[in-house]
Design an enzyme around this catalytic site. Sequence first.
Site, PDB file in Angstrom:
ATOM      1  N   THR A 134       0.826  -1.215   0.000  1.00  0.00           N
ATOM      2  CA  THR A 134       0.000   0.000   0.000  1.00  0.00           C
ATOM      3  C   THR A 134       0.860   1.265   0.000  1.00  0.00           C
ATOM      4  O   THR A 134       1.876   1.334   0.686  1.00  0.00           O
ATOM      5  CB  THR A 134      -0.920  -0.003   1.232  1.00  0.00           C
ATOM      6  OG1 THR A 134      -1.612  -1.243   1.270  1.00  0.00           O
ATOM      7  CG2 THR A 134      -1.921   1.135   1.182  1.00  0.00           C
ATOM      8  N   ALA A 138      -2.001   4.419  -3.618  1.00  0.00           N
ATOM      9  CA  ALA A 138      -2.269   3.084  -4.186  1.00  0.00           C
ATOM     10  C   ALA A 138      -2.591   2.086  -3.085  1.00  0.00           C
ATOM     11  O   ALA A 138      -1.700   1.633  -2.371  1.00  0.00           O
ATOM     12  CB  ALA A 138      -1.057   2.596  -4.986  1.00  0.00           C
ATOM     13  N   ILE A 165       2.048  -0.021   6.960  1.00  0.00           N
ATOM     14  CA  ILE A 165       2.696  -1.338   6.835  1.00  0.00           C
ATOM     15  C   ILE A 165       2.922  -1.977   8.218  1.00  0.00           C
ATOM     16  O   ILE A 165       3.621  -1.420   9.073  1.00  0.00           O
ATOM     17  CB  ILE A 165       4.026  -1.223   6.045  1.00  0.00           C
ATOM     18  CG1 ILE A 165       3.798  -0.473   4.729  1.00  0.00           C
ATOM     19  CG2 ILE A 165       4.606  -2.618   5.793  1.00  0.00           C
ATOM     20  CD1 ILE A 165       2.715  -1.032   3.813  1.00  0.00           C
ATOM     21  N   GLN A 359     -23.610  -3.252  22.937  1.00  0.00           N
ATOM     22  CA  GLN A 359     -24.992  -2.937  23.318  1.00  0.00           C
ATOM     23  C   GLN A 359     -25.426  -3.784  24.521  1.00  0.00           C
ATOM     24  O   GLN A 359     -26.074  -3.276  25.443  1.00  0.00           O
ATOM     25  CB  GLN A 359     -25.918  -3.179  22.110  1.00  0.00           C
ATOM     26  CG  GLN A 359     -27.313  -2.625  22.280  1.00  0.00           C
ATOM     27  CD  GLN A 359     -27.323  -1.092  22.277  1.00  0.00           C
ATOM     28  OE1 GLN A 359     -26.347  -0.447  21.890  1.00  0.00           O
ATOM     29  NE2 GLN A 359     -28.422  -0.518  22.737  1.00  0.00           N
ATOM     30  N   GLU A 386      -6.060  -6.017   3.886  1.00  0.00           N
ATOM     31  CA  GLU A 386      -5.933  -7.148   2.952  1.00  0.00           C
ATOM     32  C   GLU A 386      -7.135  -7.223   2.004  1.00  0.00           C
ATOM     33  O   GLU A 386      -7.645  -8.292   1.681  1.00  0.00           O
ATOM     34  CB  GLU A 386      -5.715  -8.475   3.710  1.00  0.00           C
ATOM     35  CG  GLU A 386      -4.494  -8.352   4.625  1.00  0.00           C
ATOM     36  CD  GLU A 386      -3.673  -9.610   4.821  1.00  0.00           C
ATOM     37  OE1 GLU A 386      -3.783 -10.532   4.007  1.00  0.00           O
ATOM     38  OE2 GLU A 386      -2.891  -9.645   5.785  1.00  0.00           O
TER      39      GLU A 386
END
Length: 405
Positions: A134, A138, A165, A359, A386
């Site tokens: 990543t 991108a 990362i 909750q 991922e």
Amino acid sequence: MHCMSFELSAEHEQFRRTVRDFAQREIAPHAAQWDRDHHFPVDVVHKMGELGLMGLTAPEEYGGAGLTGEDGAFTSLCLAIEEIGRVDQSMGITLEAAVGLGINPILTFGTDEQKQTWLPDLVSGAKLAGFGLTEPGAGSDASATKTRAELVNGDWVVNGAKQFITNSGSEITSVVTVTARTGERDGGKPELSTIMLPAGTPGFTAEKAYDKLGWHASDTHPLSFADAHVPEANLLGQRGRGYAQFLATLDDGRVAISALAVGCIQACLDLSLQYAGERTTFGVPIGRKQGVAFQIADLETMLHASRLLTYRAAAMKDSMSDASTDGGGSAMKDFKQAAAVAKLYTTESAVTATRIATQVFGGYGFMEEYPVARFYRDAKVLEIGEGTSEVQRMLIARGLGLPVE
Ligand SMILES: Cc1cc2nc3c(=O)[nH]c(=O)nc-3n(C[C@H](O)[C@H](O)[C@H](O)COP(=O)(O)OP(=O)(O)OC[C@H]3O[C@@H](n4cnc5c(N)ncnc54)[C@H](O)[C@@H]3O)c2cc1C
């Protein structure tokens, strides 16, 4: 259908108990504190290594368990991630990324020399490796990678940046594998390759750790590369195969993330069930109220469905890994679809499960005093990392033959 067998063996159940005991003893008592302190517990990484968790899918020559697909090696890894994630999602992702993103690409695509250099310390848990795909521009569109690696006098010279990362900047990170443009193909498309950057390489910097919504005890950094030189031999796998290599890495990773989601749902069920029996309103335990009990019934249902999807996909992976797989066979196609389906369903269920559990706990659910608040914060990223839920839906639709963009 190639694989309908996803019953866990007695050995697997025994292994699950071993990891559960370890997680209860070594991780659970400290998870809240590490989360509060944003502390990455390096000693736990070493201990997970000593227990053999990093080496479940690695051969003995690198210190691994030497298990094969027939032994259910990948299924064992998923069980370990589930059980660690059940008490601490941060340590669950640390194990998942250590094996799935750190060890796996080197094991699958590395030369003998690369494996001998890096794997023994990674498999023993002495060191960690990351996988940097990543970038700021991108993520889902990983082909938009801008990081460049140029061969100059027998060295790769890497320039660019990666972001988000995992395991990339800890004090025990030894190497980060990154995708980079190494040229252009006919037609102007980028040639992507994967390059290994050892920690400490001049010009390679792991920047300050992120301040995240959850996973506070996991190690996540932006990376920058300014004329970082590494030897030509640090190319991982074939030049120009970077895109295919990370796609293969992510297929397995999706099933492993599903296992982490299963651990999260199990934790939500355990915590909610206990609380529903203890907390009273209007003179009776809240579990007597259908409004609460039915939500817990939903947790049980999500847990069963998620577990089946995850371990079915893991069994498919194990059944393929002994045969030669070229990536194009129908067993591989079925596995990719099963991995995307599992990732989508289990992670969205985990987010729902944490909402339900919070909750059930009422106001206490919003307090960090109870673990449900931590799980609530930790779950969201499961739908993102991922491959986002949208990317999974895109893959599933394509798997059905739809011409979706
Ligand atoms: C804590 C954490 C750890 C991570 N660890 C790693 C790691 O170790 N290595 C690594 O390489 N990456 C890692 N990532 C990055 C992660 O994989 C990406 O964030 C993710 O793939 C999404 O990419 P993006 O953030 O660029 O979002 P974008 O791709 O910009 O997406 C933004 C939104 O648009 C949607 N979208 C994008 N394209 C489409 C489309 N075609 N159709 C429909 N919707 C679309 C997305 O689903 C999303 O909702 C990590 C992320 C986090 C948060």
